[in-house]
Design an enzyme around this catalytic site. Structure first.
Site, PDB file in Angstrom:
ATOM      1  N   GLY A  67      38.799  79.257  26.071  1.00  0.00           N
ATOM      2  CA  GLY A  67      38.524  78.093  26.785  1.00  0.00           C
ATOM      3  C   GLY A  67      38.948  77.402  27.254  1.00  0.00           C
ATOM      4  O   GLY A  67      39.443  76.023  27.263  1.00  0.00           O
ATOM      5  N   ALA A  68      39.631  77.820  28.462  1.00  0.00           N
ATOM      6  CA  ALA A  68      40.300  76.612  29.501  1.00  0.00           C
ATOM      7  C   ALA A  68      40.316  77.299  31.336  1.00  0.00           C
ATOM      8  O   ALA A  68      40.761  77.114  31.743  1.00  0.00           O
ATOM      9  CB  ALA A  68      42.254  77.388  29.184  1.00  0.00           C
ATOM     10  N   GLY A  71      39.053  71.826  34.473  1.00  0.00           N
ATOM     11  CA  GLY A  71      39.158  70.420  34.365  1.00  0.00           C
ATOM     12  C   GLY A  71      38.751  70.026  32.348  1.00  0.00           C
ATOM     13  O   GLY A  71      38.433  69.141  32.022  1.00  0.00           O
ATOM     14  N   ILE A  73      40.390  70.226  28.690  1.00  0.00           N
ATOM     15  CA  ILE A  73      42.295  70.241  27.652  1.00  0.00           C
ATOM     16  C   ILE A  73      42.539  71.804  27.701  1.00  0.00           C
ATOM     17  O   ILE A  73      43.630  71.653  27.305  1.00  0.00           O
ATOM     18  CB  ILE A  73      41.718  69.148  26.485  1.00  0.00           C
ATOM     19  CG1 ILE A  73      40.377  70.129  25.511  1.00  0.00           C
ATOM     20  CG2 ILE A  73      40.960  67.798  26.711  1.00  0.00           C
ATOM     21  CD1 ILE A  73      40.517  69.893  24.040  1.00  0.00           C
ATOM     22  N   GLY A  74      41.842  72.467  28.262  1.00  0.00           N
ATOM     23  CA  GLY A  74      42.204  73.816  27.397  1.00  0.00           C
ATOM     24  C   GLY A  74      43.173  74.422  28.843  1.00  0.00           C
ATOM     25  O   GLY A  74      44.339  74.759  28.201  1.00  0.00           O
ATOM     26  N   SER A 199      37.420  68.084  15.825  1.00  0.00           N
ATOM     27  CA  SER A 199      36.317  67.069  16.712  1.00  0.00           C
ATOM     28  C   SER A 199      36.764  66.361  14.462  1.00  0.00           C
ATOM     29  O   SER A 199      36.705  66.854  14.177  1.00  0.00           O
ATOM     30  CB  SER A 199      35.691  67.256  17.454  1.00  0.00           C
ATOM     31  OG  SER A 199      34.892  65.608  17.673  1.00  0.00           O
ATOM     32  N   TYR A 225      26.478  70.959  15.833  1.00  0.00           N
ATOM     33  CA  TYR A 225      28.039  70.752  16.166  1.00  0.00           C
ATOM     34  C   TYR A 225      29.232  69.762  15.213  1.00  0.00           C
ATOM     35  O   TYR A 225      30.116  70.462  15.392  1.00  0.00           O
ATOM     36  CB  TYR A 225      28.260  69.878  17.044  1.00  0.00           C
ATOM     37  CG  TYR A 225      29.623  69.006  18.494  1.00  0.00           C
ATOM     38  CD1 TYR A 225      29.960  69.787  17.965  1.00  0.00           C
ATOM     39  CD2 TYR A 225      30.445  67.986  17.701  1.00  0.00           C
ATOM     40  CE1 TYR A 225      31.524  69.608  19.014  1.00  0.00           C
ATOM     41  CE2 TYR A 225      31.607  67.496  17.840  1.00  0.00           C
ATOM     42  CZ  TYR A 225      31.571  68.777  19.261  1.00  0.00           C
ATOM     43  OH  TYR A 225      33.256  68.448  19.555  1.00  0.00           O
TER      44      TYR A 225
END
Length: 344
Positions: A67-68, A71, A73-74, A199, A225
């Site tokens: 997941g990079a 925009g 954090i990845g 998280s 979530y």
């Protein structure tokens, strides 16, 4: 009391008890503005948190970040690891995102050994195909840093290709499958690190192992979530236990990146987006949000903290369920059954 002192105090109270006007009023307004501004800046700096202070030479190392896309954090994690010398592989959901991210990473780092692979964590067949592709392309080389970063947040009720609730299926099931299949294929270095981005929402998660995919209970996108982020913490903990049982030196940890200003909250709707807009000033930038991940990837003493949960570049207190063996073990065993994927 001294008469002069008493007179001075009386004059001071008299001055402030009268309406402000002229220079006094301007002084008060300016002072209030300075105080408010200083307070806002102080809150902003507090929310920014600590920065990673480790700068090892990662030349010869391979880092894989899920997941990079641009925009997030990845992307920032991948960029910083590349700047430290690592060869970087990112996963994205489609070719355009991959091409855009890799082009930006190469430009930002002046490095050429950055690649992407397409993987949909909400589809176990895609996860399996990605691992097969990595087996063919890496050869004898191993992944030194596996950053399980990808995720979705507060989605409307949906189902993955394999029938899991979207957040549970993507955030937990997908990363469990990817990690275990990589380990089974012997693609993680013996001294590797597996870092799973969770998280603070995990702290309000509920471990409902009878209906984790919300097939019977009323759906709550926020609770789903939070539950999936608790699953991340328990997964990292139990993975460490099983690695230790296998006499492996691989270290597994989880972490909270902070409140970060990215598009992760794109499913929250216009009302929440409008209300949250003024608060975005206080959110971390994507690069600030990557700092705890980078700390876990580079600190020399991570071996002391296997299975633990990090926040603000240091160990932190996780959900109570992560302080016991039974919850993480039970989740792992059920996940084995749900996916039919088991650690060798």
């Amino acid at each position: 009391m001294d008469v002069t002192l008493a007179h001075s105090i009386h004059n001071a109270f008299s001055r402030f008890s009268q309406p402000y006007h002229g220079e006094n009023r301007n002084f008060v307004i300016a002072g209030t503005a300075v105080a408010v501004g200083a307070s806002l800046i102080g809150i902003k700096l507090f929310m920014k948190g600590r920065s990673n202070q480790n700068r090892p030479n990662l030349s010869g190392k391979i880092a894989l970040v899920t997941g990079a896309s641009l925009g997030g954090i990845g992307y920032e994690t991948a960029k910083e690891l590349a700047l430290l010398g690592a060869r970087v592989i990112i996963t994205v959901r489609d070719q355009k995102k991959g091409m855009d991210a890799v082009a930006a990473l190469k430009k930002a780092t002046n490095k050429s050994d950055i690649d992407y692979v397409i993987m949909a964590l909400d589809d176990l067949s895609s996860v399996r195909s990605t691992v097969k592709f990595l087996e063919q392309t890496l050869g004898d080389r191993k992944i030194d840093l596996l950053i399980n970063n990808a995720g979705v947040m507060a989605c409307p009720l949906g189902r993955t290709k394999d029938g899991f609730e979207t957040q549970f299926g993507t955030n937990h099931i997908g990363h469990y499958a990817f990690t275990v299949l990589l380990l089974n294929a012997n693609l993680i270095a013996n001294t590797g690190r597996i870092i799973t981005v969770s998280s603070m929402a995990s702290l309000r998660g509920k471990l409902d192992l009878t209906d984790p995919s919300w097939t019977k209970k009323p759906y709550s996108s926020w609770q789903a979530y939070s539950d999936s982020k608790l699953h991340n913490v328990l997964f990292a903990r139990e993975l460490q236990e099983r690695l230790l049982q296998r006499k492996s030196d691989i270290i597994s940890v989880s972490l909270h990146p902070g409140a970060v200003n990215t598009d992760l909250g794109r499913h929250l709707g216009w009302a929440w987006a409008t209300l949250a807009q003024p608060l975005r000033f206080f959110f971390k930038s994507a690069n600030d949000g990557a700092q705890t991940t980078l700390h876990c990837a580079t600190t020399p003493d991570l071996y002391k903290y296997g299975g633990e949960y990090f926040d603000n570049c240091g160990p932190a207190t996780p959900h109570p369920a992560a302080s016991e063996n039974a919850p993480s073990r039970k989740l792992w065993e059920l996940t084995e059954n749900w996916t039919n994927i088991r650690l060798n």
